[in-house]
Design an enzyme around this catalytic site. Structure first.
Site, PDB file in Angstrom:
ATOM      1  CG  PHE A 253      -9.784 -10.065  11.407  1.00 38.11           C
ATOM      2  CD1 PHE A 253      -8.538 -10.439  11.901  1.00 38.11           C
ATOM      3  CD2 PHE A 253      -9.984 -10.066  10.032  1.00 38.11           C
ATOM      4  CE1 PHE A 253      -7.520 -10.819  11.034  1.00 38.11           C
ATOM      5  CE2 PHE A 253      -8.964 -10.442   9.164  1.00 38.11           C
ATOM      6  CZ  PHE A 253      -7.732 -10.828   9.679  1.00 38.11           C
ATOM      7  CD  GLN A 254      -7.407  -7.678   7.983  1.00 36.98           C
ATOM      8  OE1 GLN A 254      -8.328  -7.471   7.206  1.00 36.98           O
ATOM      9  NE2 GLN A 254      -6.240  -8.159   7.597  1.00 36.98           N
TER      10      GLN A 254
ATOM     11  CE  LYS B 171     -17.108  -7.236   3.604  1.00 34.69           C
ATOM     12  NZ  LYS B 171     -16.456  -8.487   3.985  1.00 34.69           N
TER      13      LYS B 171
ATOM     14  CG  MET C 231      21.845  12.916   3.401  1.00 32.74           C
ATOM     15  SD  MET C 231      23.070  14.046   2.688  1.00 32.74           S
ATOM     16  CE  MET C 231      22.212  14.608   1.216  1.00 32.74           C
TER      17      MET C 231
ATOM     18  CD  GLU D 217      -1.730  -2.389   1.556  1.00 33.52           C
ATOM     19  OE1 GLU D 217      -0.548  -2.610   1.910  1.00 33.52           O
ATOM     20  OE2 GLU D 217      -2.617  -3.272   1.570  1.00 33.52           O
TER      21      GLU D 217
HETATM   22  C1  LIG Z   1      11.923   6.081   5.296  1.00 30.54           C
HETATM   23  C2  LIG Z   1      13.164   6.772   5.726  1.00 30.54           C
HETATM   24  N1  LIG Z   1      13.981   6.218   6.630  1.00 30.54           N
HETATM   25  C3  LIG Z   1      15.125   6.852   6.997  1.00 30.54           C
HETATM   26  C4  LIG Z   1      15.454   8.071   6.459  1.00 30.54           C
HETATM   27  C5  LIG Z   1      16.725   8.790   6.886  1.00 30.54           C
HETATM   28  N2  LIG Z   1      17.621   8.936   5.736  1.00 30.54           N
HETATM   29  C6  LIG Z   1      17.731  10.067   5.018  1.00 30.54           C
HETATM   30  S1  LIG Z   1      18.772   9.947   3.735  1.00 30.54           S
HETATM   31  C7  LIG Z   1      19.162   8.361   4.140  1.00 30.54           C
HETATM   32  C8  LIG Z   1      20.132   7.580   3.335  1.00 30.54           C
HETATM   33  C9  LIG Z   1      19.614   7.181   2.027  1.00 30.54           C
HETATM   34  O1  LIG Z   1      20.444   6.198   1.498  1.00 30.54           O
HETATM   35  P1  LIG Z   1      20.347   5.792  -0.004  1.00 30.54           P
HETATM   36  O2  LIG Z   1      18.937   5.507  -0.360  1.00 30.54           O
HETATM   37  O3  LIG Z   1      21.329   4.731  -0.313  1.00 30.54           O
HETATM   38  O4  LIG Z   1      20.730   7.139  -0.752  1.00 30.54           O
HETATM   39  P2  LIG Z   1      22.158   7.900  -0.750  1.00 30.54           P
HETATM   40  O5  LIG Z   1      22.101   8.944   0.297  1.00 30.54           O
HETATM   41  O6  LIG Z   1      23.205   6.883  -0.480  1.00 30.54           O
HETATM   42  O7  LIG Z   1      22.228   8.491  -2.100  1.00 30.54           O
HETATM   43  C10 LIG Z   1      18.460   7.958   5.273  1.00 30.54           C
HETATM   44  C11 LIG Z   1      18.590   6.629   5.912  1.00 30.54           C
HETATM   45  C12 LIG Z   1      14.547   8.625   5.533  1.00 30.54           C
HETATM   46  N3  LIG Z   1      14.753   9.819   4.976  1.00 30.54           N
HETATM   47  N4  LIG Z   1      13.434   7.958   5.158  1.00 30.54           N
END
Ligand SMILES: Cc1ncc(C[n+]2csc(CCOP(=O)(O)OP(=O)(O)O)c2C)c(N)n1
Ligand SMILES: [Mg+2]
Lengths: 180, 580
Positions: free
Chosen positions: B115-116, B165, B491, B53
Site C-alpha cells: 500500500f502506497q 518506515k 502566454m 506536497e
Molecule cells: C504546470 C504548467 N502547466 C502548463 C504550462 C504551460 N504554460 C506556460 S505559460 C501558461 C499560461 C499561464 O497563464 P496564467 O497563469 O494565467 O498567466 P498569464 O500568462 O496569463 O499571465 C501555460 C499554460 C506551464 N508552464 N506550467
C-alpha cells in the site's frame, strides 16, 4: 555517429548502473554495450561503455555529474587491450561437427558443451575478431548467442588505479558505510 | 557520548546539526515515525503544514532561493512523494538546494507493491542531483550528512532521501563522525589561474565586450565582485532572468534582460559583441534563441561551477570552471595596471554609446511598454507594474516572487530591479505554473520583515492557491498577492494569436471571485478593474497588517513584447504589435 569506448571508475553503490545507463539514454546517446564489474579496489567498480556520439566530451562531462562516478576516460584513441567474449550454441549434428571443431581451432575458441545436435563454444578476443568468428560459424546455424560487451584496458603505465581515488577509505575500508 | 536514538530522532538531530530550522510537509502512514519524533524537537525544528506536497516543495524552494540555505520538504510514500516531483524537477532546473525527505513502506514489503509503495528514487533519478533509499537505521546519520553536503555545495540542487518506515522506527547509537566518502564528488571552486589570464587577455583585445550575469552570480554571492569587475573594465552588463538582482539595473553599465522577451538593445548587443563574458549563466535556449545563430561575432568566455555546462550549447573560447565569486576575485587580482586598460576603456565607451543609441531608438525601459494601443483599455497590465514599481521603491525591503506566463515576463521587464540579489524569485528553467504562491510562503518565513509580493496569473494561481490557508494558519502577514487576471492562459494565448491564427484552443479561462476566495481564507481581498484604482489598492495592501490579495482584472488580450519567436535568432525580434 562515431563509436567511443569510455572507461569509468564508479563507486559501487546500489543503483549506480541504472544511474549511468539512464543518464546516457536521456542525454540522447546510444549505448552499444556496457560491461561492469569489480575493480582492483573494494567498493569501486570499473565500467566499459561503448557509446555512439559525435559529442563524446559531453557524455564524459555529464557522467561526471553523477556523484558516484569517480573517473571517466574516453580511451577510443588510446592504445588499449580490448576484449569481448561470446558464447554460442551452434547447430552441429554429427556430420558438421568436425568442421565446426576445426573452425574453433583456427579462432582459439573453446568447445564447452556437446549435445546430440548442438555444441556450445566460447570465444574471447578483440571485438573485431569476435565479430569475424560469428560470421564464420553463422552458416552452420546459430541457435543462441550471448555476448558480454566490450571491456577495455589502457596499455602500459597509463590508465588509472582505483585505489588512487579512495583516499577517504579507512585502513581496511571498514569505517565508511557502503550503503548496501 | 552518543545515546541510543530511533532513526526518526536521528533524522531530526541530523537536520538540526546541519542548521535546518524549518521544514514544509504533509504527514502520512509511512512518514509518521518522523512526525512522532519531530514533536520532541519542535522548538528547534519548525514544521509548516502545507495543503499539497507541491506547495511544500515550492515553499522549500522559495526559502532556499531567498536565503541560499537548504530548503526542506517532506512527503509520505506513494502519492505524497509523487506530488513532490514537480518542485524537485523545478529545483533541478534552477539549481536550488532542497532536501526532500520521503517516507517509504517497510523494508519487509518493499518491492511487493505494498500500500502506497512507489519507487520514488527510480522516479526522481533524472531530476535530482542525487538520491538515496535508506533501509538501515545505521545509515541514516551518514546519509543525511552526505545528502545535505551534496545539495548545498558545488552547483546546488535537489537531493531526495527515501526512508523505509522500519529504518525510522528502529534504534541505534548514531555515529555522527563518519567522514564523507565521496571520491567522485569534488566540486571545483578556485578557477585555473592560467584560464583567468587568458580571459583577461581576450577581454583586453575586445572592441565590443559584453558581460552576461546569471544565477551563479547570485548563488555565489558575487554581486559586489561583479560590480567591481564591470566598473574596472567598464563593460556593460546584461542580466538573465535568473541573473536579475545580481547587478543593479540603475547602474550606468546595466543593460537589462536578454532573450525571448529581453530588450532589443540587449539582444542586438549580444549579436554584435566581439567578446562575450558569461558568468554563472547556462546559455538556456530562452536566452540564446536558435543557438547556432547566437552571438555570431563573439569569442566566448564561460565561467560556470559545473563543467558540463561549458560548451554544451555555445562554443567557448575560454572555459573557466569555478565559483563565480572566486573567479571574479581572481580576475580582479590579475587585472593589469590602469594604463593597460585605456584602450579597452576607449572602445568600451564607444560601444556603450552605440548600445544606448539602439536603446533610445527602440525604446528605453519605461517608455517601452508597448503602450501605443493601451489608451482605450480600462486597466492595461502595465499600469499595475508601473504603480507597484514606484510603491516598492518607496517602501524598500521587498522581494518579488513571480509565477510563469505573461505576468512573469512583465515583472522581469517592467519592475526596476535594484534591491539586490535574491529579491527576484521565479521559476525559470522548468517554468512551473503554481510556483509563486507557495514559494512566497517560504520566502516570507525566511524574511519576516520584508514585504513579499507574489505576482501570479489567474491560471497559475488556480493551481496552488490552497497554500493561502497555510499562510493564514502560520500567521504570516507579510505576503501580498497580485493576481494579473486576464481571463486567459495568457502566454499560450499570445502564441496562438501570433503564430496560430488566433485559435484560442484551451486558453480562455474563468475562475472564482479571487478577492472573495481570499476573504474565505481569512485574507483581505481587493478587486481592481480600473487603472484609477491601482494605487489605492497597492497602498491598502501595504497598510494592511496581514496577507492581502489584489485581483487586478487587466485587459484580456495584451501581448508581451519584444519577443523572439521560438527557434529564431535573437536578431529577429518582434519589437511591437506592428511587427507581429
Ligand atoms: C504546470 C504548467 N502547466 C502548463 C504550462 C504551460 N504554460 C506556460 S505559460 C501558461 C499560461 C499561464 O497563464 P496564467 O497563469 O494565467 O498567466 P498569464 O500568462 O496569463 O499571465 C501555460 C499554460 C506551464 N508552464 N506550467
Ligand atoms: Mg492569465
Amino acid at each position: 555517429m562515431r563509436k567511443h569506448t569510455i572507461v569509468a571508475l564508479v563507486q559501487d553503490r546500489p543503483g549506480v548502473l541504472s544511474r549511468v545507463a539512464g543518464l546516457v539514454r536521456r542525454r540522447g546517446y546510444n549505448i552499444e554495450s556496457l560491461a561492469v564489474g569489480h575493480s582492483e579496489q573494494p567498493g569501486v567498480s570499473r565500467m566499459t561503455i561503448v557509446v555512439e556520439s559525435d559529442h563524446v566530451e559531453q557524455v564524459v562531462k555529464q557522467l561526471y555529474r553523477l556523484i558516484e562516478v569517480i573517473k571517466v576516460s574516453d580511451v577510443t584513441t588510446d592504445p588499449t587491450v580490448e576484449r569481448e567474449m561470446v558464447v554460442l550454441k551452434l547447430h552441429a549434428p554429427a556430420a558438421a561437427r568436425h568442421e565446426v571443431v576445426s573452425m574453433c581451432g583456427v579462432f582459439d575458441a573453446k568447445i564447452v558443451d556437446v549435445g546430440t545436435s548442438t555444441m556450445i563454444v566460447e570465444m574471447t578476443g578483440t571485438p573485431a575478431k569476435v565479430e569475424n568468428f560469428i560470421e564464420v560459424v553463422r552458416p552452420y546455424g546459430i541457435k543462441e548467442m550471448m555476448r558480454t560487451g566490450r571491456i577495455a584496458m589502457v596499455r602500459g603505465a597509463r590508465g588509472h588505479n582505483a585505489s588512487e581515488y579512495v583516499e577517504s577509505a579507512g585502513p581496511n575500508g571498514a569505517t565508511v558505510p557502503t550503503l548496501n | 557520548m552518543s545515546e541510543t536514538r530511533t532513526g526518526a530522532q536521528i533524522m531530526c538531530e541530523a537536520l538540526i546539526r546541519e542548521g535546518v530550522e524549518v521544514m514544509f510537509g504533509i504527514p502520512g502512514g509511512a512518514i509518521m515515525p518522523f512526525y512522532y519524533a519531530m514533536w520532541e524537537y519542535r522548538d528547534q525544528l519548525r514544521h509548516v503544514l502545507c495543503r499539497h506536497e507541491q506547495g511544500a516543495g515550492h515553499a522549500a524552494e522559495g526559502y532556499a532561493r531567498a536565503t541560499g540555505r537548504l530548503g526542506v520538504c517532506i512527503g509520505t510514500s506513494g502519492p505524497g512523494v509523487t506530488n513532490l516531483v514537480t518542485p524537485i524537477a523545478d529545483a533541478m532546473m534552477d539549481s536550488t538546494p532542497i532536501l526532500a525527505i520521503c517516507g517509504q513502506v517497510g523494508s519487509h514489503v518493499l518491492g511487493k507493491d505494498a500500500f502506497q509503495e512507489t519507487d520514488i528514487t527510480g522516479i526522481t533519478m533524472p531530476i535530482t542531483k542525487h538520491n538515496y533509499l535508506v533501509k538501515d537505521v545505521n545509515d541514516l546519520a551518514y546519509v543525511f550528512k552526505e545528502a545535505i553536503h551534496i545539495a548545498t555545495t558545488g552547483r546546488p540542487g535537489p537531493v531526495l532521501i527515501d526512508i523505509t518506515k522500519d529504518a525510522m522506527q528502529k534504534a541505534t547509537v548514531p555515529n555522527w563522525d563518519q567522514k564523507l566518502n565521496l571520491p567522485g564528488y569534488k566540486p571545483t571552486y578556485a578557477p585555473n589561474r592560467k584560464q583567468v589570464r587568458e580571459a583577461i587577455k581576450l577581454l583586453l583585445s575586445a572592441q565590443k565586450p559584453l558581460i552576461i550575469a546569471g544565477n551563479g552570480v547570485i548563488m555565489a554571492g558575487a554581486s559586489e565582485e561583479l560590480r567591481h569587475f564591470a566598473e574596472q573594465l567598464r563593460i556593460p552588463v546584461i542580466t538573465t532572468l535568473h541573473g536579475i538582482g545580481s547587478f543593479p539595473e540603475d547602474h550606468p553599465l546595466s543593460l537589462g534582460m536578454p532573450g525571448m522577451h529581453g530588450w532589443v538593445h540587449c539582444n542586438r548587443a549580444i549579436q554584435e559583441c566581439d567578446v562575450l563574458f558569461n558568468i554563472g549563466g547556462r546559455f538556456d535556449d530562452r536566452v540564446t534563441g536558435k543557438a547556432s545563430t547566437f552571438a555570431p561575432n563573439a569569442r566566448v568566455i564561460h565561467v560556470d561551477i559545473d563543467p558540463s555546462e561549458i560548451g554544451k550549447n555555445v562554443k567557448v573560447a575560454v572555459p573557466i570552471v569555478g565559483d563565480a565569486r572566486l573567479t571574479l576575485q581572481a580576475l580582479l587580482e590579475e587585472l593589469p595596471e590602469r594604463e593597460a586598460l585605456a584602450e579597452l576603456h576607449a572602445h568600451a565607451s564607444d560601444w556603450m554609446e552605440h548600445i544606448r543609441d539602439m536603446q533610445d531608438k527602440h525604446q528605453g525601459k519605461q517608455q517601452y511598454v508597448n503602450r501605443a494601443n493601451t489608451e482605450h483599455m480600462a486597466l492595461p497590465p502595465h499600469d499595475v507594474y508601473e504603480k507597484l514599481n514606484r510603491a516598492l521603491a518607496l517602501r524598500g525591503n521587498y522581494r518579488v516572487v513571480t509565477d510563469v506566463g505573461q505576468h512573469q515576463m512583465w515583472a522581469a521587464q517592467l519592475l526596476d530591479w535594484n534591491a539586490g540579489p535574491r529579491t527576484h524569485i521565479t521559476s525559470g528553467g522548468a517554468g512551473t505554473m503554481g510556483f509563486a504562491v507557495p514559494a512566497s510562503l517560504g520566502v516570507a518565513i525566511a524574511h519576516p520583515n520584508d514585504t513579499i509580493w507574489a505576482i501570479v496569473g489567474d491560471g497559475g494561481f488556480q493551481m496552488t492557491n490552497q497554500e493561502m490557508a497555510t499562510i493564514m494558519q502560520e500567521g504570516i502577514k507579510n505576503i501580498k498577492v497580485a493576481v494579473i487576471n486576464n481571463g486567459y492562459l495568457g502566454m499560450v494565448r499570445q502564441w496562438q494569436e501570433l503564430f496560430e491564427n488566433k485559435r484560442y484552443s484551451g486558453t480562455p479561462l474563468s475562475g472564482p471571485n479571487f478577492a472573495r476566495l481570499a476573504e474565505a481564507y481569512g485574507w483581505k481581498g481587493l478587486t481592481v478593474e480600473h487603472a484609477d484604482q491601482v494605487q489605492a489598492a497597492i497602498d491598502e495592501a501595504h497598510a494592511t497588517d496581514g496577507p492581502v490579495l489584489v485581483d487586478f482584472r487587466v485587459e484580456r488580450e495584451v501581448n508581451v513584447f519584444p519577443m523572439v519567436p521560438q527557434n529564431k535568432s535573437i536578431g529577429e525580434m518582434i519589437i511591437t504589435e506592428a511587427d507581429a
